[in-house]
Design a protein around this motif. Structure first.
Motif, PDB file in Angstrom:
ATOM      1  N   CYS A   1       3.246 -50.311  43.828  1.00 19.20           N
ATOM      2  CA  CYS A   1       2.278 -51.283  43.326  1.00 19.20           C
ATOM      3  C   CYS A   1       1.157 -51.463  44.351  1.00 19.20           C
ATOM      4  O   CYS A   1       1.419 -51.710  45.527  1.00 19.20           O
ATOM      5  CB  CYS A   1       2.985 -52.611  43.057  1.00 19.20           C
TER       6      CYS A   1
ATOM      7  N   CYS B   1       1.262 -55.601  45.274  1.00 19.46           N
ATOM      8  CA  CYS B   1       2.333 -56.220  46.093  1.00 19.46           C
ATOM      9  C   CYS B   1       3.140 -55.194  46.889  1.00 19.46           C
ATOM     10  O   CYS B   1       4.084 -55.558  47.586  1.00 19.46           O
ATOM     11  CB  CYS B   1       3.246 -57.078  45.203  1.00 19.46           C
TER      12      CYS B   1
ATOM     13  N   CYS C   1       4.136 -53.035  37.346  1.00 19.21           N
ATOM     14  CA  CYS C   1       5.000 -53.331  38.492  1.00 19.21           C
ATOM     15  C   CYS C   1       6.088 -54.294  38.025  1.00 19.21           C
ATOM     16  O   CYS C   1       5.783 -55.350  37.468  1.00 19.21           O
ATOM     17  CB  CYS C   1       4.166 -53.957  39.610  1.00 19.21           C
TER      18      CYS C   1
ATOM     19  N   CYS D   1       5.574 -57.851  40.198  1.00 18.19           N
ATOM     20  CA  CYS D   1       4.466 -58.807  40.016  1.00 18.19           C
ATOM     21  C   CYS D   1       3.717 -58.592  38.699  1.00 18.19           C
ATOM     22  O   CYS D   1       2.726 -59.278  38.441  1.00 18.19           O
ATOM     23  CB  CYS D   1       3.505 -58.739  41.198  1.00 18.19           C
TER      24      CYS D   1
ATOM     25  N   SER E   1       1.714 -56.432  37.833  1.00 20.42           N
ATOM     26  CA  SER E   1       0.404 -55.773  37.956  1.00 20.42           C
ATOM     27  C   SER E   1       0.467 -54.409  37.276  1.00 20.42           C
ATOM     28  O   SER E   1       1.498 -53.755  37.263  1.00 20.42           O
ATOM     29  CB  SER E   1       0.065 -55.577  39.436  1.00 20.42           C
TER      30      SER E   1
HETATM   31 ZN   LIG Z   1       3.478 -55.577  42.246  1.00 19.82          ZN
END
Ligand SMILES: [Zn+2]
Lengths: 140, 389
Positions: free
Chosen positions: A33, A36, A47, A50, A52
């Protein structure tokens, strides 16, 4: 006939094609990611930590250790008969994610939980190369 | 939030003939289970206004519940089929109880059957069951269903020192109980040595650590606690239910040795307002011996890591402190795939009605029933009682 004939061949999808291309090049690709820095496997469009969508491919070190394993004596199908007894293991990669694989190039009875292993690649066809693991000897 | 505690009861429960039943198809077994449960409840099919079924592997149907309703010629208000695993067999009870409590329907029939033994070849049965594995990242490596559970067993043995003898003690206890059940598929007594010398399937699991392949079906009928008292048999009340869902693929599990049974158990105990000490007997999903060890620990019957010693002490036998799988479980009574855990439910009803004959748990009042599906993936815990205090 090729020895992997009749086995459960993975069928790459839009989400996983890059991973299988990596295997053809003898690279074990996992995802990282950008937001993070979490590493994950199997491939996903997000991800898992998080959520994302900025996940990038990265080449894993290819090293890990055996979290658990079993020696299969009753093959899943005829195509796996000649491999019996074979080791199915869950490997924890150095980067954190876990994956299933076979432990090869060693006696099944020599496998232990916690054993350090490294990826090796087994060619199944022109498009599929399977990542497997063998014991990692530091002196190598 | 409204609690389901004591609001719903099981008023009918029955099994078909189980084991090797070639003269009935999976669909016929499903209907036979339904008819027997209706007879047990003393009602006609017209009274059923909610129907839940589980699709069969031997005779799969796209609209299974509708097909069963059509076969029976009933016209329910609530009708669904679940592509279920062992755990979701009980999560449908969760749904059914909620439907009754909210007034969606009054009387729910849950009926499930399959003919894994007679309706499929051994290869087809194995292929159907193992398809739970990840197609790209697990199945190519050749794992079998026993292999998935062997990964769990091996991890538990490594971490807590659990032994093959302790795993075997679970099969031995199951067979002792099945020996007292007139319709169990495997009734001949076995020893720890028999288990350890049976063929190795996936190290450390021997043939006798693995559950059976069977034909058979089972059904229950649920209604509200108010209506339940009008039925001929003693009602069996739902005191608590909880679910826990961890992963689907074992290679992605949060832990190999602790399962989401911790969560399902906690939720069920909270609803019931009781703890593991107040459970008289338990039916724990025993597709393979290691699952019983982990469930005993995760459901609070012993400390984490103590499951092996607990079973070795004889605690799970009929005269022990916590009789487990009083019908013989999936290891010895029968295991026709997805419907397998339903037999743990009908056995619990029989026990709580005090109708279990030679295998009756004395003064049984409260039972815990736990189902598990996938590869230790989905968990549902039920707490059932003879009375609502
Ligand atoms: Zn992440």
């Amino acid at each position: 006939m090729h020895e992997s004939s009749g086995k459960n061949f993975p069928q790459p999808t839009v989400e996983t094609a890059r991973f299988w291309e990596g295997c053809l090049e003898h690279k074990l690709l996992i995802q990282k990611c950008s937001d993070c820095h979490h590493c994950q496997f199997y491939p996903r469009l997000m991800c898992t930590k998080c959520s994302s969508r900025k996940v990038e491919w990265m080449k894993a070190s290819g090293r890990g250790k055996v979290m658990s394993f079993t020696i299969v004596h009753r093959a899943i199908s005829k195509a796996y008969l000649s491999d019996v007894p074979y080791v199915v293991a869950i490997i924890e990669l150095e980067e954190g994610p876990t994956m299933m694989s076979n432990i090869v190039q060693c006696e099944p009875k020599a496998v232990e939980i916690g054993m350090e292993v490294e990826v090796v690649f087994e060619n199944w066809s022109d498009t599929i190369t399977m990542p497997k693991f063998s014991p990692f000897y530091k002196e190598k | 939030m409204q609690s389901l505690r004591g609001k719903v009861a099981i008023v009918g429960a029955a099994d078909t003939e189980v084991g090797i039943v070639p003269h009935l198809s999976a669909t016929q077994l499903c209907i036979d289970a339904a008819l027997r449960a209706l007879a047990d409840a003393g009602i006609s099919k017209e009274k059923v206004d909610g129907l839940i079924t589980c699709n069969s592997m031997a005779e799969p149907m796209l609209y299974h519940a509708e097909a069963i309703a059509e076969y029976l010629q009933i016209f329910p208000k609530y009708c669904m089929s679940v592509g279920t695993g062992g755990g979701t067999t009980f999560s449908v009870l969760h749904h059914a109880a909620s439907a009754i409590l909210t007034g969606v329907c009054d009387t729910v029939l849950i009926t499930m059957a399959d003919s894994l033994y007679s309706g499929l070849t051994k290869e087809q049965a194995m292929a159907a069951q193992v398809s739970t594995g990840h197609k790209q990242f697990e199945l190519p490596y050749g794992p079998t269903i026993p292999a998935y559970y062997a990964l769990i067993a091996k991890a538990h043995m490594e971490k807590y020192g659990t032994t093959p003898e302790q795993l075997a003690a679970i099969s031995v206890a199951a067979r002792k109980h099945a020996n007292l059940h007139p319709h169990a598929q495997m009734r001949e007594l076995i020893t720890v040595d028999d288990v350890l010398t049976s063929r190795m399937i996936a190290d450390p699991l021997h043939l006798l650590d693995c559950s059976l392949i069977s034909d058979g079906g089972s059904a229950v009928i649920l209604t509200s606690a108010e209506r339940a008292v009008e039925y001929p048999n003693h009602p069996v009340y739902l005191l608590g239910v909880g679910e826990g869902h961890g992963h689907e693929h074992i290679s992605q599990a949060r832990s190999l040795t602790t399962s989401a049974a911790v969560e399902s158990g906690k939720r069920a105990y909270e609803m019931a307002g009781i703890g593991p000490d107040e459970i008289d007997f338990a039916q724990l999903y025993d597709c393979f011996t290691p699952t019983v060890i982990i469930e005993l620990e995760d459901l609070g019957f012993c400390e984490k890591g103590e499951g092996g010693a607990f079973v070795e002490s004889g605690a799970i036998e009929l005269r022990g402190s916590l009789p487990v799988n009083t019908h013989g479980g999936l290891l010895s009574h029968c295991h026709p795939g997805n419907p397998g855990s339903m037999f743990a439910l009908t056995e619990t009803v029989t026990q709580l009605r005090h109708q279990a004959g030679g295998r009756q748990v004395q003064t049984a009042k409260v039972a815990l029933v736990h189902g598990q599906g996938g590869i230790m993936s989905s968990h549902t815990t039920l707490i059932l009682g003879r009375e609502v205090d």
